[in-house]
Design a protein around this motif. Structure first.
Motif, PDB file in Angstrom:
ATOM      1  N   LYS A 144       0.809  -1.314  -0.110  1.00 22.48           N
ATOM      2  CA  LYS A 144      -0.026   0.259  -0.109  1.00 22.48           C
ATOM      3  C   LYS A 144       0.809   1.578   0.389  1.00 22.48           C
ATOM      4  CE  LYS A 144      -3.807   1.915   2.679  1.00 22.48           C
ATOM      5  NZ  LYS A 144      -4.661   2.399   3.212  1.00 22.48           N
ATOM      6  N   HIS A 145       2.002   1.005   0.766  1.00 24.74           N
ATOM      7  CA  HIS A 145       3.125   2.109   1.099  1.00 24.74           C
ATOM      8  C   HIS A 145       4.034   2.131  -0.188  1.00 24.74           C
ATOM      9  CE1 HIS A 145       2.732   3.102   5.105  1.00 24.74           C
ATOM     10  NE2 HIS A 145       2.506   1.579   5.289  1.00 24.74           N
TER      11      HIS A 145
ATOM     12  N   GLU B 196       1.272   4.050  -2.789  1.00 20.79           N
ATOM     13  CA  GLU B 196       0.894   5.080  -2.937  1.00 20.79           C
ATOM     14  C   GLU B 196       2.019   6.320  -3.070  1.00 20.79           C
ATOM     15  OE1 GLU B 196      -1.405   8.719  -1.058  1.00 20.79           O
ATOM     16  OE2 GLU B 196      -2.455   6.692  -1.958  1.00 20.79           O
ATOM     17  N   HIS B 197       2.973   5.815  -3.365  1.00 25.10           N
ATOM     18  CA  HIS B 197       4.052   6.748  -3.437  1.00 25.10           C
ATOM     19  C   HIS B 197       4.218   6.558  -4.566  1.00 25.10           C
ATOM     20  CE1 HIS B 197       8.056   9.168  -2.977  1.00 25.10           C
ATOM     21  NE2 HIS B 197       8.407   8.023  -3.458  1.00 25.10           N
TER      22      HIS B 197
ATOM     23  N   MET C 128       1.438   7.155  -6.862  1.00 23.61           N
ATOM     24  CA  MET C 128       0.457   7.428  -7.290  1.00 23.61           C
ATOM     25  C   MET C 128       0.933   9.291  -7.456  1.00 23.61           C
ATOM     26  SD  MET C 128      -1.590   5.813  -9.023  1.00 23.61           S
ATOM     27  CE  MET C 128       0.003   4.952 -10.110  1.00 23.61           C
ATOM     28  N   ARG C 129       1.153   9.311  -6.026  1.00 21.42           N
ATOM     29  CA  ARG C 129       1.282  10.324  -5.960  1.00 21.42           C
ATOM     30  C   ARG C 129       3.346  11.131  -6.899  1.00 21.42           C
ATOM     31  NH1 ARG C 129      -2.884  11.924  -3.774  1.00 21.42           N
ATOM     32  NH2 ARG C 129      -4.041  10.674  -1.887  1.00 21.42           N
TER      33      ARG C 129
ATOM     34  N   HIS D 276      -1.713  15.181  -6.626  1.00 19.73           N
ATOM     35  CA  HIS D 276      -3.200  15.158  -5.934  1.00 19.73           C
ATOM     36  C   HIS D 276      -4.444  14.699  -6.946  1.00 19.73           C
ATOM     37  CE1 HIS D 276      -1.221  16.569  -1.965  1.00 19.73           C
ATOM     38  NE2 HIS D 276      -0.748  17.204  -2.796  1.00 19.73           N
TER      39      HIS D 276
ATOM     40  N   GLU E 179      -3.204  -3.498  -4.198  1.00 19.68           N
ATOM     41  CA  GLU E 179      -3.613  -2.138  -3.998  1.00 19.68           C
ATOM     42  C   GLU E 179      -3.876  -0.994  -4.985  1.00 19.68           C
ATOM     43  OE1 GLU E 179      -3.339  -0.923  -0.931  1.00 19.68           O
ATOM     44  OE2 GLU E 179      -3.073  -2.696  -0.169  1.00 19.68           O
TER      45      GLU E 179
ATOM     46  N   HIS F 123      -6.889   1.547  -5.517  1.00 14.55           N
ATOM     47  CA  HIS F 123      -6.198   3.220  -4.755  1.00 14.55           C
ATOM     48  C   HIS F 123      -7.590   4.274  -5.530  1.00 14.55           C
ATOM     49  CE1 HIS F 123      -3.961   6.743  -5.565  1.00 14.55           C
ATOM     50  NE2 HIS F 123      -3.302   6.017  -4.152  1.00 14.55           N
ATOM     51  N   GLU F 124      -7.189   5.269  -4.726  1.00 13.11           N
ATOM     52  CA  GLU F 124      -8.222   5.857  -4.940  1.00 13.11           C
ATOM     53  C   GLU F 124      -8.337   6.707  -6.462  1.00 13.11           C
ATOM     54  OE1 GLU F 124      -8.701  10.263  -3.719  1.00 13.11           O
ATOM     55  OE2 GLU F 124      -5.908   9.664  -3.167  1.00 13.11           O
TER      56      GLU F 124
ATOM     57  N   ALA G 203       9.819   7.809  -0.374  1.00  8.83           N
ATOM     58  CA  ALA G 203       8.459   7.716   0.554  1.00  8.83           C
ATOM     59  C   ALA G 203       8.137   8.376   2.182  1.00  8.83           C
ATOM     60  CB  ALA G 203       7.774   6.057   0.117  1.00  8.83           C
ATOM     61  N   GLU G 204       6.293   8.226   2.647  1.00 10.22           N
ATOM     62  CA  GLU G 204       6.086   8.878   4.229  1.00 10.22           C
ATOM     63  C   GLU G 204       7.027   7.759   4.784  1.00 10.22           C
ATOM     64  OE1 GLU G 204       2.359   9.568   4.770  1.00 10.22           O
ATOM     65  OE2 GLU G 204       2.443  11.466   3.344  1.00 10.22           O
TER      66      GLU G 204
END
Length: 396
Positions: A22-23, A26-27, A29-30, A35, A75, A79-80, A363-364
């Motif tokens: 997931k991480h 997410e990274h 895509m971002r 956004h 994932e 994802h959105e 990544a965060e």
């Protein structure tokens, strides 16, 4: 038309670390879209994808890689941004401790083909020559019959006297013309075995150690040779990596993107070269990559090259020099980059694709997850950032 090409070394990303899918998604895509999702096509490579060794049994390894791919696909689907790319796993080879896969991820492209880069094949004869030079330079050689090694199919072959004469001839010729002698030696001699790659313990049979003061075994023309450790230490002899199978390959990706103005093709080379210490010590590595990486005139080469220096090639531009930071994170940080630029993006200046932007993003920071025995803490997805290059065609 704009497209994105990226690479991200995920640092020993195996089926256990797949809980971080997931991480990772997410990274990606971002980093690509910020956004808000767009229809921009992209191609990327995830590097240092690992499977458990388990005696290097292929079915188990492939099953493990399939789990990693499925976790990422799930994932992406949830994802959105609702962008569901294709993911292909490429086995890059290597010995049990070096074997890796590259995950090629792409969206908005068609007619995608992926082929081996040929790095391992090209470097093979160089490594064999380096091994033989090391044997000759070390000098103090000993031999033992192969009968002592029943794990190898040729265990009944005995060394012969003529071979010792050959070795002495090579030793003399090496002083006169080292390069010519090494090439001839690599052609005539078969270093290491030609049989099964691993024994029941997952080890190279002919690289097992003798008792006492000898290093691994080298095989040449039916004879087993070991090198005296003390002699090697005393003379500072460099022993090359024993087998070309130690090295991993890269891949060449070709794809087509279409918009209202027409169709556009791109070729991408990606690879994870051996660690910086190996690459710095052995000039064969980077030189071989330059030969095989550029020979098809790809539009862009992107990957973890593990080199401290700019990659210079006529008609190509190392975009990584424009980065204000390195591409790997500081040892004690999940978000702060150091100065080393191991990850590189090299663009062909005559390509239809022009450089729009390049960025390295981390990544965060993530929290710990529970382990079966004790908590296992993942403070960051990887020690590398994701290197992203946005390109546009000359008409945009």
């Amino acid at each position: 038309m704009k497209i994105a090409v990226f690479t991200w070394n995920l640092q020993v990303y195996n089926h256990k670390k797949a809980v971080l899918s997931k991480h990772v998604v997410e990274h990606i895509m971002r980093a690509l879209f910020g956004h808000a999702a767009t229809g921009m096509p992209f191609i990327g490579t995830l590097l240092e994808i690992k499977a458990p060794r388990r005696k290097d049994t292929r079915p188990y390894s492939e099953e493990s890689i399939e789990k990693i791919v499925k976790a990422l696909q799930d994932e992406f689907q949830s994802h959105e941004f609702k962008i569901i790319p294709r993911i292909k796993a490429i086995d890059c080879g290597g010995l049990p401790n070096t074997r890796e896969w590259i995950l090629v991820i792409y969206s908005g492209f068609s007619d995608v083909s992926i082929e081996s880069l040929g790095f391992r094949k090209k470097i093979a004869h160089l490594i064999k020559a380096e091994n033989l030079k090391a044997i000759l330079k070390a000098g103090q050689r000993t031999y033992r019959p192969r009968q002592t090694y029943h794990t190898h199919g040729l265990a009944d072959i005995m060394p012969n006297k003529n071979h010792f004469e050959k070795m002495d001839t090579f030793r003399i010729d090496l002083k006169k013309d080292p390069m010519k002698t090494a090439k001839e030696a690599s052609r005539q001699s078969k270093l290491l075995h030609q049989g099964d790659a691993f024994d029941e313990d997952g080890d190279l049979p002919l690289l097992k150690q003798f008792r006492g003061e000898t290093t691994g075994i080298y095989t040449s023309d039916g004879s087993d040779y070991s090198l005296n450790i003390e002699a090697i230490k005393k003379r500072g002899t460099k022993i090359a990596n024993q087998d070309e199978n130690w090295y991993r390959d890269g891949c060449l990706i070709k794809a087509k993107a279409v918009d209202s103005k027409g169709e556009y093709r791109i070729s991408v080379v990606s690879i994870h070269l051996p660690g910086p210490n190996h690459t710095a010590r052995d000039g064969n590595i980077l030189n071989t990559f330059k030969v095989v990486g550029f020979r098809s005139n790809p539009d862009i080469l992107i990957g973890d090259l593990n080199t401290h220096t700019e990659v210079i090639r006529e008609l190509y531009r190392d975009l990584s020099t424009e980065l204000s930071t390195g591409t790997t994170l500081k040892f004690n940080s999940a978000i702060d980059f150091g100065k080393t630029k191991y990850d590189r993006a090299i663009l062909r200046t005559t390509s239809i694709w022009k450089h729009h932007s390049i960025a390295i993003t981390a990544a965060e920071e993530i929290s710990s997850r529970p382990g079966k025995i004790q908590p296992i803490r993942y403070e960051r997805v990887s020690d590398h950032g994701m290197l992203t290059v946005v390109l546009h065609d000359g008409g945009s």
